[in-house]
Design an enzyme around this catalytic site. Structure first.
Site, PDB file in Angstrom:
ATOM      1  N   GLU A 137       3.312   5.272   6.119  1.00 58.57           N
ATOM      2  CA  GLU A 137       2.675   4.201   5.991  1.00 58.57           C
ATOM      3  C   GLU A 137       1.571   4.631   4.461  1.00 58.57           C
ATOM      4  O   GLU A 137       2.122   6.653   4.886  1.00 58.57           O
ATOM      5  CB  GLU A 137       1.426   3.842   6.892  1.00 58.57           C
ATOM      6  N   ASP A 186      -5.137   3.158  11.268  1.00 60.90           N
ATOM      7  CA  ASP A 186      -6.398   3.154  11.355  1.00 60.90           C
ATOM      8  C   ASP A 186      -6.794   2.688  12.205  1.00 60.90           C
ATOM      9  O   ASP A 186      -6.318   3.754  13.648  1.00 60.90           O
ATOM     10  CB  ASP A 186      -7.731   2.098  10.487  1.00 60.90           C
ATOM     11  N   GLY A 202       0.966  -1.072  -0.192  1.00 63.55           N
ATOM     12  CA  GLY A 202       0.427   0.005   0.390  1.00 63.55           C
ATOM     13  C   GLY A 202       0.550   1.187   0.072  1.00 63.55           C
ATOM     14  O   GLY A 202       0.129   2.579  -0.505  1.00 63.55           O
ATOM     15  N   ARG A 209      -4.804   0.379  -7.185  1.00 59.88           N
ATOM     16  CA  ARG A 209      -3.959   0.862  -6.393  1.00 59.88           C
ATOM     17  C   ARG A 209      -3.376   2.136  -7.166  1.00 59.88           C
ATOM     18  O   ARG A 209      -2.971   3.017  -7.243  1.00 59.88           O
ATOM     19  CB  ARG A 209      -3.152  -0.382  -6.368  1.00 59.88           C
TER      20      ARG A 209
HETATM   21  P1  5GP Z   1      -5.161  -0.690  11.430  1.00 60.24           P
HETATM   22  O1  5GP Z   1      -3.686  -2.184  12.177  1.00 60.24           O
HETATM   23  O2  5GP Z   1      -3.762   1.012  11.701  1.00 60.24           O
HETATM   24  O3  5GP Z   1      -5.626  -1.104  11.121  1.00 60.24           O
HETATM   25  O4  5GP Z   1      -4.629  -1.680   9.713  1.00 60.24           O
HETATM   26  C1  5GP Z   1      -3.830  -0.585   8.981  1.00 60.24           C
HETATM   27  C2  5GP Z   1      -4.233  -1.102   7.319  1.00 60.24           C
HETATM   28  O5  5GP Z   1      -5.408  -1.732   7.723  1.00 60.24           O
HETATM   29  C3  5GP Z   1      -3.274  -0.898   6.012  1.00 60.24           C
HETATM   30  O6  5GP Z   1      -2.231  -0.795   6.093  1.00 60.24           O
HETATM   31  C4  5GP Z   1      -4.454  -0.904   5.263  1.00 60.24           C
HETATM   32  O7  5GP Z   1      -3.550  -2.361   4.711  1.00 60.24           O
HETATM   33  C5  5GP Z   1      -5.905  -1.227   6.225  1.00 60.24           C
HETATM   34  N1  5GP Z   1      -6.782  -0.332   5.809  1.00 60.24           N
HETATM   35  C6  5GP Z   1      -7.381  -0.028   6.761  1.00 60.24           C
HETATM   36  N2  5GP Z   1      -8.486   0.956   6.627  1.00 60.24           N
HETATM   37  C7  5GP Z   1      -8.794   0.868   5.259  1.00 60.24           C
HETATM   38  C8  5GP Z   1      -9.663   1.809   3.672  1.00 60.24           C
HETATM   39  O8  5GP Z   1     -10.077   2.335   4.244  1.00 60.24           O
HETATM   40  N3  5GP Z   1      -8.708   1.198   2.542  1.00 60.24           N
HETATM   41  C9  5GP Z   1      -7.781   0.742   2.883  1.00 60.24           C
HETATM   42  N4  5GP Z   1      -8.158   0.053   0.781  1.00 60.24           N
HETATM   43  N5  5GP Z   1      -7.109  -0.274   3.235  1.00 60.24           N
HETATM   44  C10 5GP Z   1      -7.504   0.018   4.673  1.00 60.24           C
END
Ligand code: 5GP
Length: 181
Positions: free
Chosen positions: A102, A106, A47, A168
């Site tokens: 990053e 999220d 990503g 992407r």
């Molecule tokens: P976290 O551990 O912070 O919850 O996860 C982050 C990862 O979740 C990101 O690197 C991504 O792969 C995925 N992710 C979270 N929200 C989104 C979103 O709105 N769109 C996409 N494509 N991936 C997301």
């Protein structure tokens, strides 16, 4: 891929021009903060690749890059916080000024795991730069020094972010349509 309506997309959140402008601003900040140093950008596959390369080209101090591959189960589809390194860095980071790059933070669980892992390898400094930040869904709060955009609680794609490995290559960030049941 840029012209015309794309199936599955509800609306554009950030245009190519807005993204470029914001990346210039953040790159200028980084260039100021790391003046006199070499910054090592570490991207998380896949990503962050689009953002990392765009950012690197706007930074005006020496830059090195390396990548980590992870298998993450911390997104919406599974159990939170389970992360595994599937492809490790090519080089050691001992003594380096490391900036984790990053695509999106999220819940913060993936980033917390990565910071814990990398801080154990003896970098001189370790900070985080994220393209998108969805602070409203945080479970843990790892420190984020640079962010380009704060986003609402909707699933987004484009500029590196995927849905089933697609989208992407959009050069903008867009909100996906909600699935009809
Ligand atoms: P976290 O551990 O912070 O919850 O996860 C982050 C990862 O979740 C990101 O690197 C991504 O792969 C995925 N992710 C979270 N929200 C989104 C979103 O709105 N769109 C996409 N494509 N991936 C997301």
């Amino acid at each position: 891929m840029s012209e015309g309506p794309v199936p599955g997309i509800e609306r554009v959140l950030f245009t190519e021009e807005q993204i470029d402008q914001r990346i210039r601003e953040v790159a200028a900040e980084i260039s100021r903060d790391y003046q006199g140093k070499t910054v090592k950008l570490i991207g998380v596959l896949k990503g962050s690749v689009f953002f990392l390369t765009a950012l690197a080209r706007r930074i005006e101090i020496p830059v090195k890059i390396d990548f980590l591959g992870i298998s993450s189960f911390s997104n919406r589809s599974g159990a939170p916080g389970v992360v595994r390194i599937a492809k490790d860095l090519d080089d050691a980071i001992e003594g380096d000024d490391v900036l984790m790059v990053e695509d999106i933070v999220d819940t913060g669980l993936t980033l917390r795991y990565l910071l814990q892992t990398l801080s154990g390898r003896g970098p001189n400094s370790l900070a985080v730069c994220t393209f998108l930040d969805r602070n409203s869904r945080r479970i843990v709060q790892p420190p984020v020094r640079y962010r380009c955009f704060e986003i609402p609680d909707r699933f987004v794609v484009g500029f590196g972010l995927d849905y089933n490995q697609l989208y992407r290559n959009l050069n903008y960030v867009a909100v996906m349509e909600r699935k009809r049941s």
